[in-house]
Design a protein around this motif. Structure first.
Motif, PDB file in Angstrom:
ATOM      1  N   PHE A  92      62.527  39.073-152.221  1.00  0.00           N
ATOM      2  CA  PHE A  92      61.572  39.700-151.302  1.00  0.00           C
ATOM      3  C   PHE A  92      60.547  38.740-150.708  1.00  0.00           C
ATOM      4  O   PHE A  92      59.504  39.156-150.232  1.00  0.00           O
ATOM      5  N   ALA A  93      60.857  37.445-150.724  1.00  0.00           N
ATOM      6  CA  ALA A  93      59.968  36.470-150.090  1.00  0.00           C
ATOM      7  C   ALA A  93      60.132  36.573-148.577  1.00  0.00           C
ATOM      8  O   ALA A  93      61.225  36.840-148.072  1.00  0.00           O
ATOM      9  N   GLU A  94      59.050  36.357-147.873  1.00  0.00           N
ATOM     10  CA  GLU A  94      59.106  36.422-146.416  1.00  0.00           C
ATOM     11  C   GLU A  94      59.874  35.225-145.858  1.00  0.00           C
ATOM     12  O   GLU A  94      59.627  34.076-146.235  1.00  0.00           O
ATOM     13  N   ILE A  95      60.826  35.510-144.978  1.00  0.00           N
ATOM     14  CA  ILE A  95      61.612  34.458-144.334  1.00  0.00           C
ATOM     15  C   ILE A  95      60.880  34.021-143.072  1.00  0.00           C
ATOM     16  O   ILE A  95      60.613  34.828-142.190  1.00  0.00           O
ATOM     17  N   LYS A  96      60.541  32.750-143.028  1.00  0.00           N
ATOM     18  CA  LYS A  96      59.855  32.218-141.857  1.00  0.00           C
ATOM     19  C   LYS A  96      60.609  31.055-141.226  1.00  0.00           C
ATOM     20  O   LYS A  96      60.339  30.697-140.092  1.00  0.00           O
ATOM     21  N   GLU A  97      61.551  30.479-141.986  1.00  0.00           N
ATOM     22  CA  GLU A  97      62.228  29.278-141.516  1.00  0.00           C
ATOM     23  C   GLU A  97      63.719  29.535-141.299  1.00  0.00           C
ATOM     24  O   GLU A  97      64.368  30.213-142.089  1.00  0.00           O
ATOM     25  N   LEU A  98      64.238  28.982-140.224  1.00  0.00           N
ATOM     26  CA  LEU A  98      65.671  28.997-139.961  1.00  0.00           C
ATOM     27  C   LEU A  98      66.164  27.563-139.952  1.00  0.00           C
ATOM     28  O   LEU A  98      65.457  26.665-139.482  1.00  0.00           O
ATOM     29  N   VAL A  99      67.369  27.355-140.491  1.00  0.00           N
ATOM     30  CA  VAL A  99      67.953  26.021-140.479  1.00  0.00           C
ATOM     31  C   VAL A  99      69.329  26.094-139.839  1.00  0.00           C
ATOM     32  O   VAL A  99      70.049  27.086-139.993  1.00  0.00           O
ATOM     33  N   GLU A 100      69.687  25.048-139.130  1.00  0.00           N
ATOM     34  CA  GLU A 100      70.994  25.010-138.488  1.00  0.00           C
ATOM     35  C   GLU A 100      72.067  24.761-139.546  1.00  0.00           C
ATOM     36  O   GLU A 100      71.888  23.933-140.444  1.00  0.00           O
ATOM     37  N   ILE A 101      73.163  25.499-139.437  1.00  0.00           N
ATOM     38  CA  ILE A 101      74.288  25.295-140.354  1.00  0.00           C
ATOM     39  C   ILE A 101      75.476  24.753-139.561  1.00  0.00           C
ATOM     40  O   ILE A 101      75.514  24.850-138.334  1.00  0.00           O
ATOM     41  N   ALA A 102      76.432  24.189-140.277  1.00  0.00           N
ATOM     42  CA  ALA A 102      77.613  23.612-139.632  1.00  0.00           C
ATOM     43  C   ALA A 102      78.373  24.695-138.878  1.00  0.00           C
ATOM     44  O   ALA A 102      78.515  25.816-139.366  1.00  0.00           O
ATOM     45  N   PRO A 103      78.885  24.359-137.703  1.00  0.00           N
ATOM     46  CA  PRO A 103      79.607  25.347-136.898  1.00  0.00           C
ATOM     47  C   PRO A 103      81.059  25.507-137.353  1.00  0.00           C
ATOM     48  O   PRO A 103      81.999  25.313-136.596  1.00  0.00           O
ATOM     49  N   VAL A 104      81.229  25.855-138.608  1.00  0.00           N
ATOM     50  CA  VAL A 104      82.561  26.105-139.158  1.00  0.00           C
ATOM     51  C   VAL A 104      82.445  27.239-140.164  1.00  0.00           C
ATOM     52  O   VAL A 104      81.456  27.342-140.890  1.00  0.00           O
ATOM     53  N   GLY A 105      83.431  28.124-140.142  1.00  0.00           N
ATOM     54  CA  GLY A 105      83.436  29.241-141.070  1.00  0.00           C
ATOM     55  C   GLY A 105      84.824  29.409-141.668  1.00  0.00           C
ATOM     56  O   GLY A 105      85.781  28.747-141.266  1.00  0.00           O
ATOM     57  N   VAL A 106      84.914  30.305-142.647  1.00  0.00           N
ATOM     58  CA  VAL A 106      86.172  30.587-143.316  1.00  0.00           C
ATOM     59  C   VAL A 106      86.398  32.095-143.282  1.00  0.00           C
ATOM     60  O   VAL A 106      85.510  32.865-143.654  1.00  0.00           O
ATOM     61  N   VAL A 107      87.574  32.510-142.841  1.00  0.00           N
ATOM     62  CA  VAL A 107      87.910  33.930-142.811  1.00  0.00           C
ATOM     63  C   VAL A 107      88.127  34.402-144.247  1.00  0.00           C
ATOM     64  O   VAL A 107      88.955  33.857-144.972  1.00  0.00           O
ATOM     65  N   ARG A 108      87.366  35.418-144.678  1.00  0.00           N
ATOM     66  CA  ARG A 108      87.491  35.967-146.031  1.00  0.00           C
ATOM     67  C   ARG A 108      88.284  37.269-146.051  1.00  0.00           C
ATOM     68  O   ARG A 108      88.911  37.601-147.042  1.00  0.00           O
ATOM     69  N   THR A 109      88.230  38.010-144.959  1.00  0.00           N
ATOM     70  CA  THR A 109      89.066  39.196-144.791  1.00  0.00           C
ATOM     71  C   THR A 109      89.130  39.488-143.295  1.00  0.00           C
ATOM     72  O   THR A 109      88.294  39.012-142.530  1.00  0.00           O
ATOM     73  N   TYR A 110      90.135  40.247-142.895  1.00  0.00           N
ATOM     74  CA  TYR A 110      90.292  40.519-141.468  1.00  0.00           C
ATOM     75  C   TYR A 110      91.124  41.780-141.283  1.00  0.00           C
ATOM     76  O   TYR A 110      91.770  42.267-142.219  1.00  0.00           O
ATOM     77  N   THR A 111      91.108  42.281-140.080  1.00  0.00           N
ATOM     78  CA  THR A 111      91.968  43.389-139.692  1.00  0.00           C
ATOM     79  C   THR A 111      92.468  43.127-138.281  1.00  0.00           C
ATOM     80  O   THR A 111      91.800  42.469-137.488  1.00  0.00           O
ATOM     81  N   VAL A 112      93.660  43.623-138.011  1.00  0.00           N
ATOM     82  CA  VAL A 112      94.241  43.506-136.676  1.00  0.00           C
ATOM     83  C   VAL A 112      94.305  44.909-136.096  1.00  0.00           C
ATOM     84  O   VAL A 112      94.868  45.813-136.714  1.00  0.00           O
ATOM     85  N   VAL A 113      93.714  45.098-134.927  1.00  0.00           N
ATOM     86  CA  VAL A 113      93.651  46.405-134.281  1.00  0.00           C
ATOM     87  C   VAL A 113      94.681  46.424-133.153  1.00  0.00           C
ATOM     88  O   VAL A 113      94.638  45.584-132.260  1.00  0.00           O
ATOM     89  N   TYR A 114      95.595  47.398-133.227  1.00  0.00           N
ATOM     90  CA  TYR A 114      96.654  47.511-132.225  1.00  0.00           C
ATOM     91  C   TYR A 114      96.442  48.674-131.257  1.00  0.00           C
ATOM     92  O   TYR A 114      97.052  48.709-130.206  1.00  0.00           O
TER      93      TYR A 114
END
Length: 157
Positions: free
Chosen positions: A69-91
């Motif tokens: 519950f600490a107040e968030i005041k700072e944002l930091v840049e993260i690497a522009p890469v992610g990993v798919v953990r789950t997904y769905t395909v909509v037809y």
């Protein structure tokens, strides 16, 4: 005044409910969310950093860390890469009509100790080639087309 309820015993006949529901509110991003959206407009992914536990939170919370519950005041840049953990395909669309091209939506986590993730479109890949563990990168729109909103700044591939 009494209400009557009709019992529906076969729910496979129900695909959707057509009705308009008034929402009556306007979402405001708040100061942290605004900085997050400004980051997207600038072509960056930003995570909230908790000053107490040090967690990087994605997406950044509106105001407080959900762990201490600490107040968030700072944002930091993260690497522009992610990993798919789950997904769905909509037809099909919500009316049961076949879409011209399948739509892939996935939950994307980020390496480097980032807590949470984003649900977003996954593009530039065929449905049969999507898998859990697939590495993806944001595809930002050209700078002059970015409006700073969550869904109009980038897509994933």
């Amino acid at each position: 005044m009494s209400m009557s309820f009709e019992k529906i015993s076969v729910n496979r006949d129900i695909r959707h409910w057509l009705h308009t529901i008034e929402q009556g509110y306007r979402y405001t991003a708040g100061p942290i969310g605004t900085k997050f959206l400004e980051g997207i407009k600038a072509g960056k992914l930003l995570a909230g950093k908790c000053p107490v536990c040090g967690r990087l939170l994605m997406p950044p919370p509106k105001a407080f860390c959900q762990y201490d519950f600490a107040e968030i005041k700072e944002l930091v840049e993260i690497a522009p890469v992610g990993v798919v953990r789950t997904y769905t395909v909509v037809y099909e669309d919500s009316y049961g009509n076949k879409l011209p091209k399948p739509v892939i939506i996935g939950f994307i986590e980020f390496p480097g100790g980032v807590t949470g993730g984003l649900v977003h479109y996954i593009i530039n890949v065929e449905p049969g080639n999507v898998k859990v563990g697939l590495k993806v990168r944001p595809v930002f729109k050209p700078e002059n087309e970015r409006r700073g909103g969550f869904h109009n700044g980038y897509r994933w591939f």
